[in-house]
Structures are given as structure tokens and as C-alpha cells.
Scaffold this motif. Structure first.
Motif, PDB file in Angstrom:
ATOM      1  N   TYR A  33      46.703  27.673  44.111  1.00  0.00           N
ATOM      2  CA  TYR A  33      45.725  28.981  43.871  1.00  0.00           C
ATOM      3  C   TYR A  33      46.702  29.989  43.134  1.00  0.00           C
ATOM      4  CZ  TYR A  33      43.179  27.031  47.787  1.00  0.00           C
ATOM      5  OH  TYR A  33      42.467  26.447  48.367  1.00  0.00           O
ATOM      6  N   SER A  34      46.209  30.265  42.018  1.00  0.00           N
ATOM      7  CA  SER A  34      46.972  31.314  41.189  1.00  0.00           C
ATOM      8  C   SER A  34      46.856  32.776  41.753  1.00  0.00           C
ATOM      9  CB  SER A  34      46.470  31.503  39.534  1.00  0.00           C
ATOM     10  OG  SER A  34      45.272  32.084  39.885  1.00  0.00           O
ATOM     11  N   ALA A  35      47.869  33.648  41.336  1.00  0.00           N
ATOM     12  CA  ALA A  35      47.783  35.275  41.562  1.00  0.00           C
ATOM     13  C   ALA A  35      46.564  35.437  40.876  1.00  0.00           C
ATOM     14  CB  ALA A  35      49.022  35.836  40.958  1.00  0.00           C
ATOM     15  N   ARG A  36      45.962  36.731  41.454  1.00  0.00           N
ATOM     16  CA  ARG A  36      44.555  37.074  40.914  1.00  0.00           C
ATOM     17  C   ARG A  36      45.005  38.127  39.904  1.00  0.00           C
ATOM     18  NH1 ARG A  36      42.115  39.301  46.413  1.00  0.00           N
ATOM     19  NH2 ARG A  36      42.050  37.471  47.746  1.00  0.00           N
ATOM     20  N   TYR A  37      44.113  38.064  38.749  1.00  0.00           N
ATOM     21  CA  TYR A  37      44.206  38.989  37.491  1.00  0.00           C
ATOM     22  C   TYR A  37      42.853  39.525  37.359  1.00  0.00           C
ATOM     23  CZ  TYR A  37      42.988  34.327  35.656  1.00  0.00           C
ATOM     24  OH  TYR A  37      42.535  33.077  35.475  1.00  0.00           O
ATOM     25  N   ASN A  38      42.798  40.548  36.585  1.00  0.00           N
ATOM     26  CA  ASN A  38      41.416  41.285  36.416  1.00  0.00           C
ATOM     27  C   ASN A  38      41.407  41.775  34.932  1.00  0.00           C
ATOM     28  OD1 ASN A  38      43.262  43.072  38.019  1.00  0.00           O
ATOM     29  ND2 ASN A  38      42.004  44.347  36.902  1.00  0.00           N
ATOM     30  N   ASP A  39      40.081  42.185  34.765  1.00  0.00           N
ATOM     31  CA  ASP A  39      39.743  42.955  33.619  1.00  0.00           C
ATOM     32  C   ASP A  39      39.128  44.263  34.127  1.00  0.00           C
ATOM     33  OD1 ASP A  39      37.229  42.165  34.213  1.00  0.00           O
ATOM     34  OD2 ASP A  39      36.822  40.821  32.436  1.00  0.00           O
ATOM     35  N   ASN A  40      38.098  44.866  33.472  1.00  0.00           N
ATOM     36  CA  ASN A  40      37.634  46.133  34.091  1.00  0.00           C
ATOM     37  C   ASN A  40      36.346  45.831  35.115  1.00  0.00           C
ATOM     38  OD1 ASN A  40      39.232  47.601  32.723  1.00  0.00           O
ATOM     39  ND2 ASN A  40      37.833  47.856  30.645  1.00  0.00           N
ATOM     40  N   GLU A  41      35.949  44.515  34.957  1.00  0.00           N
ATOM     41  CA  GLU A  41      34.615  44.343  35.715  1.00  0.00           C
ATOM     42  C   GLU A  41      34.967  43.337  36.834  1.00  0.00           C
ATOM     43  OE1 GLU A  41      30.136  43.065  34.667  1.00  0.00           O
ATOM     44  OE2 GLU A  41      31.394  43.171  33.099  1.00  0.00           O
ATOM     45  N   TYR A  42      35.706  42.345  36.455  1.00  0.00           N
ATOM     46  CA  TYR A  42      36.033  41.093  37.660  1.00  0.00           C
ATOM     47  C   TYR A  42      37.495  40.881  38.006  1.00  0.00           C
ATOM     48  CZ  TYR A  42      31.062  39.853  36.580  1.00  0.00           C
ATOM     49  OH  TYR A  42      29.848  39.796  36.401  1.00  0.00           O
ATOM     50  N   GLU A  43      37.788  40.441  39.014  1.00  0.00           N
ATOM     51  CA  GLU A  43      38.870  39.962  39.297  1.00  0.00           C
ATOM     52  C   GLU A  43      38.850  38.362  39.163  1.00  0.00           C
ATOM     53  OE1 GLU A  43      40.966  40.556  43.094  1.00  0.00           O
ATOM     54  OE2 GLU A  43      38.876  40.562  44.086  1.00  0.00           O
ATOM     55  N   TYR A  44      39.839  37.396  38.843  1.00  0.00           N
ATOM     56  CA  TYR A  44      39.972  36.305  38.272  1.00  0.00           C
ATOM     57  C   TYR A  44      41.009  35.510  39.172  1.00  0.00           C
ATOM     58  CZ  TYR A  44      37.118  38.051  34.523  1.00  0.00           C
ATOM     59  OH  TYR A  44      36.163  38.580  33.813  1.00  0.00           O
ATOM     60  N   ARG A  45      40.773  34.378  39.305  1.00  0.00           N
ATOM     61  CA  ARG A  45      41.959  33.545  39.864  1.00  0.00           C
ATOM     62  C   ARG A  45      41.681  31.923  39.343  1.00  0.00           C
ATOM     63  NH1 ARG A  45      42.240  33.284  46.134  1.00  0.00           N
ATOM     64  NH2 ARG A  45      44.522  33.002  45.465  1.00  0.00           N
ATOM     65  N   HIS A  46      42.519  31.257  39.260  1.00  0.00           N
ATOM     66  CA  HIS A  46      42.313  29.886  38.861  1.00  0.00           C
ATOM     67  C   HIS A  46      42.826  28.846  39.932  1.00  0.00           C
ATOM     68  CE1 HIS A  46      45.909  30.691  36.565  1.00  0.00           C
ATOM     69  NE2 HIS A  46      46.376  29.452  37.041  1.00  0.00           N
ATOM     70  N   VAL A  47      42.299  27.886  40.248  1.00  0.00           N
ATOM     71  CA  VAL A  47      42.475  26.556  41.415  1.00  0.00           C
ATOM     72  C   VAL A  47      42.860  25.572  40.775  1.00  0.00           C
ATOM     73  CG1 VAL A  47      41.690  25.596  43.484  1.00  0.00           C
ATOM     74  CG2 VAL A  47      41.119  28.192  43.095  1.00  0.00           C
ATOM     75  N   GLN A  48      44.015  24.999  40.989  1.00  0.00           N
ATOM     76  CA  GLN A  48      44.258  23.701  40.397  1.00  0.00           C
ATOM     77  C   GLN A  48      44.186  22.735  41.518  1.00  0.00           C
ATOM     78  OE1 GLN A  48      48.053  24.090  38.199  1.00  0.00           O
ATOM     79  NE2 GLN A  48      48.380  21.830  38.216  1.00  0.00           N
ATOM     80  N   LEU A  49      43.349  21.694  41.188  1.00  0.00           N
ATOM     81  CA  LEU A  49      43.296  20.622  42.213  1.00  0.00           C
ATOM     82  C   LEU A  49      44.354  19.436  41.689  1.00  0.00           C
ATOM     83  CD1 LEU A  49      39.380  20.274  42.293  1.00  0.00           C
ATOM     84  CD2 LEU A  49      40.906  21.513  43.679  1.00  0.00           C
ATOM     85  N   PRO A  50      44.926  18.876  42.682  1.00  0.00           N
ATOM     86  CA  PRO A  50      45.604  17.732  42.143  1.00  0.00           C
ATOM     87  C   PRO A  50      44.984  16.647  41.351  1.00  0.00           C
ATOM     88  CG  PRO A  50      45.643  17.931  44.555  1.00  0.00           C
ATOM     89  CD  PRO A  50      44.654  18.832  44.123  1.00  0.00           C
ATOM     90  N   LYS A  51      45.450  16.027  40.198  1.00  0.00           N
ATOM     91  CA  LYS A  51      44.641  15.234  39.161  1.00  0.00           C
ATOM     92  C   LYS A  51      44.059  14.020  40.049  1.00  0.00           C
ATOM     93  CE  LYS A  51      47.075  16.920  35.437  1.00  0.00           C
ATOM     94  NZ  LYS A  51      48.203  16.354  34.332  1.00  0.00           N
TER      95      LYS A  51
END
Length: 114
Positions: A33-51
């Protein structure tokens, strides 16, 4: 979140069978799980699954036209073993790296009933 392309999602959540869940279990501890990041409207994160996990995810979760997963309902991504707090929506798959799922939720999200 009207900007989601709902045609890239199953019409209704498709539950996993017990045998499908069992095949996915070995990968759960390797989900990143990535750290969270955001813009003015949303917070985001990316989730990396094992290939290798992509090989055991049911075909109904996959989008053959893109070579990626479909956009997953919350019930579906939670069934894969992705765990995060309420309010996150799977809104995009990073096509060059189909094992990376992108999530967003409104900034200051408050779960219903709180």
C-alpha cells in the motif's frame, strides 16, 4: 464520482468462491500500500498486487480488451485481500503495470452513520 467509466466494471459485484479465496490467500501478505497523496478534492493511494497474483484472479475480474483488471467494486477488491478503511473507490488500473490499482476517496471522507 461520475468520472468513473462504469462500463469497465462488472454490472454487479461478483463474489469469490471459497476455492478462489483459498488460491489468493498466499499473496495477501505481499500486497503493498502506498502512502496517501492528495489534490484539492480527493486523497489517493495505489495498491500494488504481487504480479503472480494476477494469474489466479478470476477471469470475470479481468478486462481482456485492456489486459488489466476491471474496475473493481469494493466487495471485489476486499475479497482479493485488499484492506483499507471505508470510502475508497477503485478508479483506475495503471495499464503499463496492471498489478497496480489506483484508489481515491473524497478528502475528509466520513463514513455513513458517523
Amino acid at each position: 464520482m461520475a468520472d468513473l467509466d462504469y462500463s469497465r466494471r462488472n454490472k454487479v459485484p461478483r463474489p469469490l468462491s471459497d476455492s478462489e479465496k483459498a488460491r489468493l490467500e498466499e499473496f495477501i501478505d505481499s500486497i503493498h500500500y502506498s502512502a496517501r497523496y492528495n489534490d484539492n478534492e480527493y486523497e489517493y493511494r495505489h495498491v500494488q498486487l504481487p504480479k503472480n497474483m494476477l494469474k489466479v484472479i478470476p477471469k470475470e475480474y479481468q478486462d481482456p480488451s485492456k489486459g488489466t483488471l476491471k474496475l473493481l467494486w469494493e466487495e471485489e477488491w476486499r475479497a482479493l485481500g485488499i484492506t483499507q478503511s471505508l470510502g475508497w473507490e477503485h478508479y483506475e488500473v495503471h495499464e503499463p503495470e496492471p498489478h497496480i490499482l489506483l484508489f481515491k476517496r473524497p478528502i475528509n471522507y466520513v463514513p455513513p452513520g458517523q
